[in-house]
Design a protein around this motif. Structure first.
Motif, PDB file in Angstrom:
ATOM      1  N   PHE A   1       0.786  -1.330  -0.016  1.00  0.00           N
ATOM      2  CA  PHE A   1      -0.145   0.087  -0.047  1.00  0.00           C
ATOM      3  C   PHE A   1       0.930   1.152  -0.324  1.00  0.00           C
ATOM      4  O   PHE A   1       0.574   2.150  -0.774  1.00  0.00           O
ATOM      5  CB  PHE A   1      -0.872   0.060   1.111  1.00  0.00           C
ATOM      6  N   ASN A   2       1.830   1.433   0.824  1.00  0.00           N
ATOM      7  CA  ASN A   2       2.834   2.531   0.814  1.00  0.00           C
ATOM      8  C   ASN A   2       3.386   2.670  -0.376  1.00  0.00           C
ATOM      9  O   ASN A   2       4.089   3.833  -0.620  1.00  0.00           O
ATOM     10  CB  ASN A   2       3.576   2.288   2.157  1.00  0.00           C
ATOM     11  N   LYS A   3       3.575   1.725  -1.075  1.00  0.00           N
ATOM     12  CA  LYS A   3       4.485   1.809  -2.463  1.00  0.00           C
ATOM     13  C   LYS A   3       3.703   2.134  -3.479  1.00  0.00           C
ATOM     14  O   LYS A   3       3.954   2.552  -4.529  1.00  0.00           O
ATOM     15  CB  LYS A   3       4.956   0.451  -2.587  1.00  0.00           C
ATOM     16  N   GLY A   4       2.200   2.196  -3.248  1.00  0.00           N
ATOM     17  CA  GLY A   4       1.132   2.457  -4.259  1.00  0.00           C
ATOM     18  C   GLY A   4       1.085   1.542  -5.183  1.00  0.00           C
ATOM     19  O   GLY A   4       1.000   1.959  -6.515  1.00  0.00           O
TER      20      GLY A   4
ATOM     21  N   MET B   1      -1.303   8.469  -0.114  1.00  0.00           N
ATOM     22  CA  MET B   1      -1.656   7.800   0.979  1.00  0.00           C
ATOM     23  C   MET B   1      -0.513   6.935   1.773  1.00  0.00           C
ATOM     24  O   MET B   1       0.282   6.479   0.979  1.00  0.00           O
ATOM     25  CB  MET B   1      -2.786   7.247   0.752  1.00  0.00           C
ATOM     26  N   VAL B   2      -0.581   7.163   2.924  1.00  0.00           N
ATOM     27  CA  VAL B   2       0.442   6.502   3.788  1.00  0.00           C
ATOM     28  C   VAL B   2      -0.030   5.767   4.914  1.00  0.00           C
ATOM     29  O   VAL B   2      -0.839   6.282   5.828  1.00  0.00           O
ATOM     30  CB  VAL B   2       1.628   7.248   4.165  1.00  0.00           C
ATOM     31  N   CYS B   3       0.102   4.706   5.336  1.00  0.00           N
ATOM     32  CA  CYS B   3      -0.534   3.760   6.321  1.00  0.00           C
ATOM     33  C   CYS B   3       0.746   3.528   7.138  1.00  0.00           C
ATOM     34  O   CYS B   3       1.754   2.713   7.043  1.00  0.00           O
ATOM     35  CB  CYS B   3      -0.947   2.549   5.629  1.00  0.00           C
ATOM     36  N   ILE B   4       0.671   3.918   8.279  1.00  0.00           N
ATOM     37  CA  ILE B   4       1.476   3.808   9.436  1.00  0.00           C
ATOM     38  C   ILE B   4       0.966   2.888  10.448  1.00  0.00           C
ATOM     39  O   ILE B   4      -0.227   3.197  10.991  1.00  0.00           O
ATOM     40  CB  ILE B   4       1.763   5.380  10.199  1.00  0.00           C
ATOM     41  N   VAL B   5       1.547   1.759  10.850  1.00  0.00           N
ATOM     42  CA  VAL B   5       1.081   0.668  11.707  1.00  0.00           C
ATOM     43  C   VAL B   5       0.762   1.264  12.885  1.00  0.00           C
ATOM     44  O   VAL B   5       2.158   1.734  13.517  1.00  0.00           O
ATOM     45  CB  VAL B   5       1.627  -0.725  11.448  1.00  0.00           C
ATOM     46  N   GLU B   6      -0.193   1.190  13.816  1.00  0.00           N
ATOM     47  CA  GLU B   6      -0.277   1.506  15.191  1.00  0.00           C
ATOM     48  C   GLU B   6      -0.280   0.085  16.081  1.00  0.00           C
ATOM     49  O   GLU B   6       0.484  -0.060  16.772  1.00  0.00           O
ATOM     50  CB  GLU B   6      -1.324   2.581  15.617  1.00  0.00           C
ATOM     51  N   HIS B   7      -0.848  -0.639  15.545  1.00  0.00           N
ATOM     52  CA  HIS B   7      -1.364  -2.007  16.144  1.00  0.00           C
ATOM     53  C   HIS B   7      -1.842  -2.976  15.055  1.00  0.00           C
ATOM     54  O   HIS B   7      -2.501  -2.705  14.167  1.00  0.00           O
ATOM     55  CB  HIS B   7      -2.014  -2.041  17.269  1.00  0.00           C
ATOM     56  N   ILE B   8      -1.431  -4.375  15.191  1.00  0.00           N
ATOM     57  CA  ILE B   8      -1.996  -5.219  14.304  1.00  0.00           C
ATOM     58  C   ILE B   8      -2.245  -6.521  15.417  1.00  0.00           C
ATOM     59  O   ILE B   8      -1.439  -6.841  16.125  1.00  0.00           O
ATOM     60  CB  ILE B   8      -0.884  -5.753  13.361  1.00  0.00           C
ATOM     61  N   PHE B   9      -3.442  -6.949  15.329  1.00  0.00           N
ATOM     62  CA  PHE B   9      -3.958  -7.989  15.960  1.00  0.00           C
ATOM     63  C   PHE B   9      -4.377  -9.160  15.231  1.00  0.00           C
ATOM     64  O   PHE B   9      -4.781  -9.114  13.846  1.00  0.00           O
ATOM     65  CB  PHE B   9      -5.318  -7.477  16.865  1.00  0.00           C
ATOM     66  N   GLU B  10      -4.295 -10.239  15.837  1.00  0.00           N
ATOM     67  CA  GLU B  10      -4.575 -11.435  14.928  1.00  0.00           C
ATOM     68  C   GLU B  10      -5.413 -12.562  15.862  1.00  0.00           C
ATOM     69  O   GLU B  10      -5.176 -12.773  17.038  1.00  0.00           O
ATOM     70  CB  GLU B  10      -3.434 -12.313  14.415  1.00  0.00           C
ATOM     71  N   ASP B  11      -6.569 -12.870  15.348  1.00  0.00           N
ATOM     72  CA  ASP B  11      -7.174 -14.179  15.831  1.00  0.00           C
ATOM     73  C   ASP B  11      -7.845 -15.042  14.851  1.00  0.00           C
ATOM     74  O   ASP B  11      -8.841 -14.746  14.231  1.00  0.00           O
ATOM     75  CB  ASP B  11      -8.645 -13.204  16.822  1.00  0.00           C
ATOM     76  N   GLY B  12      -7.248 -16.297  14.809  1.00  0.00           N
ATOM     77  CA  GLY B  12      -7.644 -17.116  13.634  1.00  0.00           C
ATOM     78  C   GLY B  12      -7.444 -16.688  12.432  1.00  0.00           C
ATOM     79  O   GLY B  12      -6.280 -16.469  12.052  1.00  0.00           O
ATOM     80  N   GLU B  13      -8.598 -16.583  11.653  1.00  0.00           N
ATOM     81  CA  GLU B  13      -8.429 -16.158  10.387  1.00  0.00           C
ATOM     82  C   GLU B  13      -8.665 -14.724  10.168  1.00  0.00           C
ATOM     83  O   GLU B  13      -8.748 -14.238   9.083  1.00  0.00           O
ATOM     84  CB  GLU B  13      -9.685 -16.761   9.436  1.00  0.00           C
TER      85      GLU B  13
END
Length: 119
Positions: free
Chosen positions: A14-17, A59-71
């Protein structure tokens, strides 16, 4: 690929467009529903959506948090102009089947000097 890993890859592309490579992360019959807009269905339509969005705004996306639960994976993000949002990703067989994003469209349009719809 686990949801968390796929989301990190998604952010990088995404950040590379890069609409072409970004679209490769989606199932052929995927849905991308940014709730401020109508759902976009199908990998080719999602690629077209990204191509148009990358052409319209930097547009630029800066990660604040990534959560994971199963799929499922959840991305909390911010950008350099002060926008914030979150996205939910349903990952099936290592590809995005459903993406749902929540963000303030009016703030986005104003920050990027884009036309504001009157309807």
């Amino acid at each position: 690929m686990r949801p968390k890993e796929l989301i990190y890859q998604w952010v990088e592309l995404f950040n590379k467009g890069n609409a072409d490579e970004l679209a490769e992360l989606y199932h052929e019959e995927a849905t991308n529903h940014q709730v401020a807009n109508e759902p976009v269905k199908g990998k080719k339509s999602i690629e077209k959506m990204f191509r148009e969005e990358f052409a319209a705004a930097d547009m630029v996306c800066i990660v604040e948090h990534i959560f994971e639960d199963g799929e499922w994976g959840i991305l909390e993000w911010k950008d350099p102009v002060g926008l914030r949002g979150c996205g939910f990703f349903h990952i099936v067989d290592g590809k995005i089947m459903l993406q749902r994003g929540y963000w303030d469209k009016l703030s986005f349009l104003r920050k990027h000097n884009l036309p504001i719809p009157t309807e």
